[in-house]
Design a protein around this motif. Sequence first.
Motif: not given
Length: 233
Positions: A4-15
């Motif tokens: 859960t936490n790992c999938f959520r944190c991927l939104s922090r990575l910009p293109l």
Amino acid sequence: ADFTNCFRCLSRLPLPGSPDFEERLQEVTEYLLSQCSTVEELKKEYRPRMNPRQFQMIMMLMESNPQLAPALGRGFAAFSQEIERLEKSKELENVTDEDKKKENQAMWTAWLKTYVERLKKEADKVTDLTAANQRRKEVMNMTNPRFILRNYIAQNAIDAAEKGDFSEVRRVLEILQTPYSEDLDFGSLSQATAETSPPAATEDTSNSVESRTFVGQCYDGKPPSWSTDLRVT
């Protein structure tokens, strides 16, 4: 690692191509590594759970008449899981924390390399990186929850309620009403989280359940080590 936490944190990575891409990539990598289990946590997770006598009886039965496996039903399933735990536990006997950290680093680095290649294809199709990053973050955070009802969160609420304090039940309910929120004000909630208190050195704690206390906010953090002792009934 905690899914859960790992999938959520991927939104922090910009293109890729964004000014802060490399900095964010490093932050995400460090966060993903922080969500990985330690060697001790894994050993605790894979320790035997079946009654030794029951395990030996099923072992003898399987050796003498393996055709009876389907008739054992759940007993055989539990036996198979116990075998897997024993095998995992044996694999961990000589693994050090440093070995585990290096393995985690290598695996996450390889995975992120593939993920970044995927993001590059997405970046090639956009002209406004700022707008694309904002939209990407919004979509991902509307899909991957920040909060879920984990066993240890529920148990904390149950423990408090059994003592006549229903504030934690109300607190958890409020959090779960907005599981995707980035704006939840923890300051408006009473401090509540679970941490491990080490047992006294003079006591035999081989089969004890570690004590729990509320000392901060951990609703969206890595689950505490004692949570592996919880079983849904």
